[in-house]
Design a protein around this motif. Structure first.
Motif, PDB file in Angstrom:
ATOM      1  N   THR A  47      68.635  89.089  35.024  1.00 40.15           N
ATOM      2  CA  THR A  47      69.134  90.151  35.883  1.00 40.15           C
ATOM      3  C   THR A  47      68.883  89.807  37.348  1.00 40.15           C
ATOM      4  OG1 THR A  47      67.142  91.514  36.175  1.00 40.15           O
ATOM      5  CG2 THR A  47      68.295  91.708  34.065  1.00 40.15           C
ATOM      6  N   ALA A  48      69.406  90.641  38.223  1.00 43.38           N
ATOM      7  CA  ALA A  48      69.179  90.443  39.655  1.00 43.38           C
ATOM      8  C   ALA A  48      67.710  90.591  40.021  1.00 43.38           C
ATOM      9  CB  ALA A  48      70.020  91.445  40.443  1.00 43.38           C
ATOM     10  N   ASN A  49      66.932  91.228  39.150  1.00 44.24           N
ATOM     11  CA  ASN A  49      65.499  91.416  39.375  1.00 44.24           C
ATOM     12  C   ASN A  49      64.644  90.483  38.524  1.00 44.24           C
ATOM     13  OD1 ASN A  49      65.824  93.602  41.251  1.00 44.24           O
ATOM     14  ND2 ASN A  49      66.338  94.922  39.507  1.00 44.24           N
ATOM     15  N   GLY A  50      65.253  89.432  38.016  1.00 46.12           N
ATOM     16  CA  GLY A  50      64.525  88.477  37.196  1.00 46.12           C
ATOM     17  C   GLY A  50      64.769  88.679  35.707  1.00 46.12           C
ATOM     18  N   LEU A  51      63.964  88.021  34.888  1.00 47.03           N
ATOM     19  CA  LEU A  51      64.100  88.129  33.443  1.00 47.03           C
ATOM     20  C   LEU A  51      63.586  89.484  32.974  1.00 47.03           C
ATOM     21  CD1 LEU A  51      62.879  84.582  32.331  1.00 47.03           C
ATOM     22  CD2 LEU A  51      65.235  85.388  32.590  1.00 47.03           C
ATOM     23  N   ALA A  92      79.767  88.871  35.877  1.00 44.57           N
ATOM     24  CA  ALA A  92      80.046  87.583  35.230  1.00 44.57           C
ATOM     25  C   ALA A  92      81.544  87.432  34.973  1.00 44.57           C
ATOM     26  CB  ALA A  92      79.271  87.461  33.921  1.00 44.57           C
ATOM     27  N   PRO A  93      82.071  86.212  35.070  1.00 47.18           N
ATOM     28  CA  PRO A  93      83.517  86.009  34.978  1.00 47.18           C
ATOM     29  C   PRO A  93      84.156  86.406  33.659  1.00 47.18           C
ATOM     30  CG  PRO A  93      82.340  83.898  34.997  1.00 47.18           C
ATOM     31  CD  PRO A  93      81.352  84.956  35.369  1.00 47.18           C
ATOM     32  N   GLN A 199      75.488  80.199  36.185  1.00 43.42           N
ATOM     33  CA  GLN A 199      74.700  81.337  35.707  1.00 43.42           C
ATOM     34  C   GLN A 199      74.395  82.275  36.875  1.00 43.42           C
ATOM     35  OE1 GLN A 199      70.492  80.750  34.461  1.00 43.42           O
ATOM     36  NE2 GLN A 199      71.176  81.298  32.384  1.00 43.42           N
ATOM     37  N   LEU A 200      74.456  83.554  36.631  1.00 45.68           N
ATOM     38  CA  LEU A 200      74.160  84.540  37.665  1.00 45.68           C
ATOM     39  C   LEU A 200      72.657  84.607  37.964  1.00 45.68           C
ATOM     40  CD1 LEU A 200      76.326  87.559  36.395  1.00 45.68           C
ATOM     41  CD2 LEU A 200      76.937  85.930  38.194  1.00 45.68           C
ATOM     42  N   HIS A 201      72.323  85.163  39.116  1.00 44.19           N
ATOM     43  CA  HIS A 201      70.964  85.604  39.439  1.00 44.19           C
ATOM     44  C   HIS A 201      69.943  84.481  39.581  1.00 44.19           C
ATOM     45  CE1 HIS A 201      72.835  89.375  38.488  1.00 44.19           C
ATOM     46  NE2 HIS A 201      72.782  89.201  37.174  1.00 44.19           N
TER      47      HIS A 201
END
Length: 231
Positions: A47-51, A92-93, A199-201
């Motif tokens: 996630t944007a805040n890590g795992l 995500a695409p 991969q995002l984030h």
């Protein structure tokens, strides 16, 4: 005929499906004992805040030795997990390509009362999206006596296997000689050598749910769950 006999996990990582894809048959070994803080009822997403851990709440108090196939769900959880996945992977695409099917799985899982049924629902669904043709059966189809290697041997023999593909963690207890004496060769899975993908984030992380691969790579996902067969 190659078989693997492994306990089920919740939305497993790509290595789990790599192993399954290399077998003729995967036997869900959920008569084995449930272990807390294992992958049986939890996994991670990026996630944007890590795992972040997604954990299915299960009943464990007073049930220390319960097998996985008897573990019951403690309280509602599916909508919370889906919302976390949606928040993490909406950018995500290929999220929109897979979201309808996966959202449906969560709706179905919400009605289940046993962990093993939930895990099997996701295992079969994800395997289908990845194009895996491996036969998936439950260990209840092959009633077997014994413990550790003897039990696995009896299941493998009943399934008609002459090769047994094992995850590396089993090196601590698996008796290869016992399998060999019964005409079953032991092969060891390696989880090294997977390619990275967009991969995002932040920095790349391999050890997350395979949903990460699907949402980020789409039709290319089968390529990114594979590495060389066995070592």
């Amino acid at each position: 005929m190659r078989v693997s006999i492994i306990q089920s996990c919740y939305i497993p990582w790509k290595g789990f499906f790599d192993l399954i894809g290399q077998c003729d048959e995967y036997v869900v070994f959920d008569s084995a004992q449930f272990t807390k803080r294992h992958w049986h009822n939890r996994n991670r997403i990026k996630t944007a805040n890590g795992l972040v851990w997604l954990t299915i709440p299960v009943v464990t108090k007073g049930r220390f030795e319960q097998p996985i196939d008897e573990v019951e769900i403690e309280k509602p959880w599916a909508e919370k997990h889906w919302r976390a996945i949606e928040l993490a992977y909406k950018p995500a695409p290929f999220f929109d390509q897979f979201a309808p099917a996966i959202r449906t799985w969560y709706e179905r899982a919400d009605a289940e009362t046993k962990l093993t049924a939930i895990n099997e629902l996701f295992l079969r669904g994800i395997a289908d999206l990845l194009g895996l043709t491996t036969r998936i059966t439950r260990d209840s189809a092959y009633p077997a006596d014994g413990i550790k290697t003897t039990r696995l041997l009896n299941i493998a023999r009943a399934a008609g296997a002459d090769r047994y593909l094992s995850g590396p963690a089993a090196r601590a207890y698996l008796d290869e000689a016992e399998l060999a004496a019964a005409g079953i060769a032991t092969e060891w899975m390696s989880y090294q050598g997977y390619s990275e993908y967009p991969q995002l984030h932040g920095g790349f992380e391999h050890a997350v749910s395979v949903l990460d691969v699907l949402f980020n790579t789409g039709a290319e996902a089968p390529r990114f769950i594979r590495r060389s067969a066995t070592q």
